[in-house]
Design an enzyme around this catalytic site. Structure first.
Site, PDB file in Angstrom:
ATOM      1  N   HIS A  70      -6.341   7.421  -6.392  1.00 59.00           N
ATOM      2  CA  HIS A  70      -6.259   6.309  -5.444  1.00 59.00           C
ATOM      3  C   HIS A  70      -5.796   6.841  -4.084  1.00 59.00           C
ATOM      4  CE1 HIS A  70      -6.175   4.049  -9.209  1.00 59.00           C
ATOM      5  NE2 HIS A  70      -6.363   2.930  -8.533  1.00 59.00           N
TER       6      HIS A  70
ATOM      7  N   CYS B   2      -3.257  -4.444  -3.768  1.00 58.85           N
ATOM      8  CA  CYS B   2      -3.092  -3.433  -4.825  1.00 58.85           C
ATOM      9  C   CYS B   2      -1.642  -3.393  -5.314  1.00 58.85           C
ATOM     10  CB  CYS B   2      -3.534  -2.045  -4.367  1.00 58.85           C
ATOM     11  SG  CYS B   2      -3.528  -0.809  -5.682  1.00 58.85           S
ATOM     12  N   GLY B   3      -1.435  -3.880  -6.520  1.00 58.08           N
ATOM     13  CA  GLY B   3      -0.088  -3.939  -7.076  1.00 58.08           C
ATOM     14  C   GLY B   3       0.533  -2.577  -7.312  1.00 58.08           C
ATOM     15  N   THR B   4      -0.220  -1.667  -7.930  1.00 57.31           N
ATOM     16  CA  THR B   4       0.335  -0.331  -8.172  1.00 57.31           C
ATOM     17  C   THR B   4       0.473   0.440  -6.863  1.00 57.31           C
ATOM     18  OG1 THR B   4      -1.884   0.496  -8.722  1.00 57.31           O
ATOM     19  CG2 THR B   4      -0.477  -0.190 -10.555  1.00 57.31           C
TER      20      THR B   4
ATOM     21  N   CYS C  44      -2.553  -1.924 -13.885  1.00 58.28           N
ATOM     22  CA  CYS C  44      -3.236  -2.590 -12.774  1.00 58.28           C
ATOM     23  C   CYS C  44      -2.430  -3.822 -12.391  1.00 58.28           C
ATOM     24  CB  CYS C  44      -4.662  -2.968 -13.159  1.00 58.28           C
ATOM     25  SG  CYS C  44      -5.581  -3.756 -11.815  1.00 58.28           S
ATOM     26  N   GLY C  45      -1.876  -3.806 -11.174  1.00 53.80           N
ATOM     27  CA  GLY C  45      -1.036  -4.913 -10.735  1.00 53.80           C
ATOM     28  C   GLY C  45      -1.801  -6.205 -10.548  1.00 53.80           C
ATOM     29  N   HIS C  46      -2.896  -6.143  -9.765  1.00 57.00           N
ATOM     30  CA  HIS C  46      -3.670  -7.375  -9.561  1.00 57.00           C
ATOM     31  C   HIS C  46      -4.255  -7.854 -10.881  1.00 57.00           C
ATOM     32  CE1 HIS C  46      -7.774  -5.580  -9.848  1.00 57.00           C
ATOM     33  NE2 HIS C  46      -8.113  -6.835 -10.064  1.00 57.00           N
TER      34      HIS C  46
ATOM     35  N   ASP D  77     -10.107  -1.857  -2.928  1.00 55.40           N
ATOM     36  CA  ASP D  77      -9.361  -2.987  -3.480  1.00 55.40           C
ATOM     37  C   ASP D  77      -9.321  -4.121  -2.470  1.00 55.40           C
ATOM     38  OD1 ASP D  77      -7.562  -4.672  -4.817  1.00 55.40           O
ATOM     39  OD2 ASP D  77      -6.469  -2.964  -5.659  1.00 55.40           O
TER      40      ASP D  77
END
Length: 311
Positions: free
Chosen positions: A209, A237-239, A89-91, A233
């Site tokens: 997603h 969204c980082g990913t 999870c990026g964020h 999100d």
């Protein structure tokens, strides 16, 4: 006996992260993937207690703080949400790093964070923004057609950015904060269409997603991301941004090292760039998180919803 779970909440571009500091049972000394499997198999009710109502929210991502396997890592983390577990999870990683600084565990500099899908490198900058050097991202398939119930045929790319994404640019939807209900309905239908058609990521990976892109007057792109469990999100969204960069790189539309500014549906922004790598790209995502709460969740023995409202 009353259970107590210590948490610290933050948000990254409006998207909340709940770091679980203590109170979960021991998961052993395996890798983050192995510990995630133990948590899912034997102690899943701790996830639902933290994330589901009445103590949590469908929007929230949980992050269980773990001792890392490698002594060179600052921390290990297992991410989860209202529907299950996330590989990366990026964020959430941005929120975790910011919170580790708040706890006095780290100072500005480069830190390694172990996740179930690999070790990521995160830089805490002097202004307390965070850059995350993500796991390898790549496009698995281009212009995949799917019949979407109620909408007709749709084409999108399948890409990995730490989770599996179906990315759509030609969707006919207005990507704006006041159109979330319609965006959610459309994206849910796309995900249903993918499932019906048996369309997956590599090795049968579930595409959980859905990401819609649109032009933006101030940034390179604006996106809407539907996460597992039908929550969207709030952050870019980082990913998902990593998956987008993988597609841009594959199409020759973005060169290594060039910054891409990705806005979310509510207007928060990540800065992203990538380095070329065998089999794909290595993206770096930069954003900021803000602290929002420190608390102890209490679970009384006789509380019928102590472990969450499970539908």
């Amino acid at each position: 006996m009353m259970k107590r779970i210590q948490i610290i909440d933050s948000h990254t571009g409006g998207e909340p992260t709940r770091l679980v500091v203590s109170g979960f049972p021991s998961l052993g000394n395996g890798t983050m993937a192995e510990r995630r499997d133990v948590l899912a198999r034997e102690h899943n009710r701790y996830r639902t207690a933290c994330i589901l109502e009445p103590r949590g929210s469908d929007v929230m991502v949980g992050a269980l703080l773990c001792e890392p396997v490698s002594p060179e890592a600052a921390a290990g983390v297992i991410f989860f949400n209202n529907s299950g577990y996330l590989g990366m999870c990026g964020h959430g990683t941005i929120g975790v790093v910011r919170t580790l600084h708040h706890m006095g565990r780290i100072e500005p500099g480069v830190h390694r964070i172990e996740t179930p899908v690999g070790t990521v490198e995160a830089t805490l900058h002097d202004d307390l923004s965070v850059s995350v050097r993500n796991v390898l991202a790549y496009r698995h398939a281009k212009a995949v057609a799917v019949d979407v119930p109620g909408y007709g045929p749709v084409k999108g790319d399948i890409a990995w950015g730490g989770n599996w994404f179906f990315l759509i640019s030609d969707h006919g939807q207005r990507v704006a904060g006041d159109n979330v209900a319609a965006l959610t309905a459309y994206s849910s239908a796309v995900r249903e269409g993918l499932e019906r058609a048996g369309i997956t990521g590599a090795n049968g990976g579930e595409i959980d997603h859905i990401e819609l892109f649109a032009d933006d007057a101030e940034h390179d792109s604006r996106s809407f991301v539907l996460c597992p469990g039908h929550a969207y999100d709030r952050s870019p969204c980082g990913t998902g941004t990593s998956a987008k960069l993988a597609c841009l790189a594959a199409d020759g539309k973005l060169e290594p090292g060039v910054v891409w500014r990705q806005a979310s549906v509510i207007g928060s922004v990540f800065q992203a760039s990538y380095a070329q790598a065998d089999g794909g790209i290595v993206p770096t995502i930069r954003g900021s998180a803000h602290l929002s709460a420190e608390a102890t969740l209490l679970i009384e023995e006789d509380d019928p919803f102590g472990w969450g409202i499970v539908s």
